[in-house]
Write a protein that holds these residues in place. Structure first.
Motif, PDB file in Angstrom:
ATOM      1  N   GLU A  61      55.889 -45.557  24.871  1.00 35.97           N
ATOM      2  CA  GLU A  61      55.409 -46.399  23.839  1.00 35.97           C
ATOM      3  C   GLU A  61      55.020 -47.706  24.519  1.00 35.97           C
ATOM      4  N   ILE A  62      54.119 -48.459  24.173  1.00 36.90           N
ATOM      5  CA  ILE A  62      53.879 -49.814  24.691  1.00 36.90           C
ATOM      6  C   ILE A  62      53.511 -50.712  23.377  1.00 36.90           C
ATOM      7  N   ALA A  63      54.654 -51.554  22.953  1.00 38.67           N
ATOM      8  CA  ALA A  63      54.774 -52.482  21.909  1.00 38.67           C
ATOM      9  C   ALA A  63      54.266 -53.631  21.987  1.00 38.67           C
ATOM     10  N   TYR A  64      53.728 -53.950  20.497  1.00 32.43           N
ATOM     11  CA  TYR A  64      53.646 -55.563  20.628  1.00 32.43           C
ATOM     12  C   TYR A  64      54.626 -56.088  19.337  1.00 32.43           C
ATOM     13  N   LEU A  65      55.194 -57.070  19.497  1.00 33.21           N
ATOM     14  CA  LEU A  65      56.254 -57.802  18.641  1.00 33.21           C
ATOM     15  C   LEU A  65      57.210 -56.627  18.288  1.00 33.21           C
ATOM     16  N   PRO A  66      57.969 -56.295  19.269  1.00 33.20           N
ATOM     17  CA  PRO A  66      58.800 -55.005  19.161  1.00 33.20           C
ATOM     18  C   PRO A  66      60.192 -55.477  18.324  1.00 33.20           C
ATOM     19  N   THR A  67      60.710 -54.268  17.861  1.00 31.79           N
ATOM     20  CA  THR A  67      62.096 -54.762  17.069  1.00 31.79           C
ATOM     21  C   THR A  67      63.121 -54.958  18.025  1.00 31.79           C
ATOM     22  N   GLN A  68      64.144 -55.410  17.937  1.00 31.30           N
ATOM     23  CA  GLN A  68      65.307 -55.565  18.725  1.00 31.30           C
ATOM     24  C   GLN A  68      65.692 -54.359  19.356  1.00 31.30           C
ATOM     25  N   ARG A  69      65.780 -53.282  18.673  1.00 28.30           N
ATOM     26  CA  ARG A  69      66.077 -52.160  19.110  1.00 28.30           C
ATOM     27  C   ARG A  69      65.340 -51.449  20.346  1.00 28.30           C
ATOM     28  N   LYS A  70      64.068 -51.803  19.743  1.00 32.86           N
ATOM     29  CA  LYS A  70      63.128 -51.296  21.003  1.00 32.86           C
ATOM     30  C   LYS A  70      63.126 -52.130  22.145  1.00 32.86           C
ATOM     31  N   THR A  71      63.299 -53.456  22.140  1.00 31.63           N
ATOM     32  CA  THR A  71      63.332 -54.277  23.384  1.00 31.63           C
ATOM     33  C   THR A  71      64.679 -53.927  23.977  1.00 31.63           C
ATOM     34  N   ASP A  72      65.993 -53.406  23.290  1.00 28.77           N
ATOM     35  CA  ASP A  72      67.219 -52.914  24.133  1.00 28.77           C
ATOM     36  C   ASP A  72      66.638 -51.829  24.766  1.00 28.77           C
ATOM     37  N   ARG A  73      66.039 -50.946  24.414  1.00 28.71           N
ATOM     38  CA  ARG A  73      65.662 -49.693  24.785  1.00 28.71           C
ATOM     39  C   ARG A  73      64.778 -49.893  26.220  1.00 28.71           C
ATOM     40  N   GLY A  74      64.221 -51.060  26.478  1.00 28.69           N
ATOM     41  CA  GLY A  74      63.288 -51.374  27.334  1.00 28.69           C
ATOM     42  C   GLY A  74      61.823 -50.832  27.195  1.00 28.69           C
ATOM     43  N   VAL A  75      61.469 -50.735  26.078  1.00 27.19           N
ATOM     44  CA  VAL A  75      60.003 -50.372  25.708  1.00 27.19           C
ATOM     45  C   VAL A  75      59.089 -51.275  26.324  1.00 27.19           C
ATOM     46  N   ALA A  76      57.872 -50.654  26.881  1.00 25.85           N
ATOM     47  CA  ALA A  76      56.969 -51.568  27.356  1.00 25.85           C
ATOM     48  C   ALA A  76      56.227 -52.395  26.690  1.00 25.85           C
ATOM     49  N   LEU A  77      55.832 -53.572  26.935  1.00 22.14           N
ATOM     50  CA  LEU A  77      55.271 -54.611  26.098  1.00 22.14           C
ATOM     51  C   LEU A  77      53.936 -54.585  26.319  1.00 22.14           C
ATOM     52  N   MET A  78      52.866 -54.882  25.076  1.00 22.63           N
ATOM     53  CA  MET A  78      51.580 -54.721  25.270  1.00 22.63           C
ATOM     54  C   MET A  78      51.057 -56.139  26.025  1.00 22.63           C
ATOM     55  N   GLU A  79      51.672 -57.003  25.979  1.00 20.97           N
ATOM     56  CA  GLU A  79      51.291 -58.447  26.829  1.00 20.97           C
ATOM     57  C   GLU A  79      51.275 -58.230  28.203  1.00 20.97           C
ATOM     58  N   THR A  80      52.236 -57.313  28.768  1.00 21.51           N
ATOM     59  CA  THR A  80      52.433 -57.190  30.326  1.00 21.51           C
ATOM     60  C   THR A  80      51.968 -55.821  30.678  1.00 21.51           C
ATOM     61  N   SER A  81      51.305 -55.101  29.974  1.00 23.41           N
ATOM     62  CA  SER A  81      51.079 -53.600  30.453  1.00 23.41           C
ATOM     63  C   SER A  81      49.335 -53.647  30.674  1.00 23.41           C
ATOM     64  N   LYS A  82      48.968 -53.494  31.702  1.00 24.54           N
ATOM     65  CA  LYS A  82      47.544 -53.099  31.954  1.00 24.54           C
ATOM     66  C   LYS A  82      47.264 -51.948  31.580  1.00 24.54           C
TER      67      LYS A  82
END
Length: 217
Positions: A61-82
């Motif tokens: 998963e590559i997320a935008y405005l992720p929930t805290q649970r996703k953040t804690d899981r270390g989900v990749a973020l759209m803004e930093t994922s090329k």
């Protein structure tokens, strides 16, 4: 640097299609926002791309405005994922969910790789747009409609259960008319009771006279 051409279609509205050219070094956030410039939706909604198989089975998963649970899981973020970090196939697919509060699902497929970008084009670039994106009922608007409709409905049911008659001019007049008829009926009943009482009194007088006559006898 290459240019990726993605074909984006709604899962439930496959007649609505967008084709977008974007630089391989741009991010998923750039693609996310480009998609919604073409649909007219707000891009500021929690959304995610998922690396997908050919059968649209979701992977990373590559997320935008992720929930805290996703953040804690270390989900990749759209803004930093090329984009080029996640392209492993010339026909790479992504399953895309827009707005988890009121979701729309998309199929995103890489359909072309252009090796010579046009210097006169600002990327991302909308190449093709087919069909009108379905309208979204925003959560706030939906709530407003529900709230505005609910009080009238609730008040109506409650008052009906209490046999309440609304204070309407015509209904008041109708009630007044019924009131007059009721009074007339009451007066008629009183008159009938008076007549009965007089008749009873006459009978008493008759009995007294009869009793006196017996005494005289």
């Amino acid at each position: 640097m290459a240019i990726y051409r993605f074909r984006i279609s709604f899962e439930d509205f496959d007649e609505v299609v967008r084709e977008i050219d974007i630089k391989s070094t741009q991010t998923f956030e750039d693609l996310h926002k480009a998609v919604h410039r073409s649909t007219g939706y707000s891009a500021e909604k929690s959304s995610s791309f998922f690396v997908s198989t050919d059968n649209w089975i979701k992977g990373d998963e590559i997320a935008y405005l992720p929930t805290q649970r996703k953040t804690d899981r270390g989900v990749a973020l759209m803004e930093t994922s090329k984009l080029n970090r996640f392209i492993e196939d010339p026909h790479q697919k992504f399953y895309y969910i827009y707005n988890f509060d009121r979701p729309f699902d998309f199929h995103v497929e890489l359909i072309k790789i252009i090796l010579d970008p046009d210097p006169n084009i600002e990327y991302p670039f909308l190449v093709k747009s087919t069909g009108e994106a379905p309208k979204i009922i925003e959560k706030d608007n939906f709530g407003a409609v529900t709230v505005s409709a609910a009080p009238a409905s609730t008040e109506f049911d409650f008052l009906n259960e209490m046999d309440f008659v609304p204070e309407d001019t015509e209904e008041i007049e109708a009630m007044g008319g019924r009131g007059i008829n009721a009074e007339e009926k009451s007066d008629d009943a009183d008159e009938e009771e008076t007549d009965d009482a007089d008749e009873f009194a006459d009978n008493d007088d008759y009995e007294d006279e009869e009793y006196n006559s017996k005494e005289d006898y």
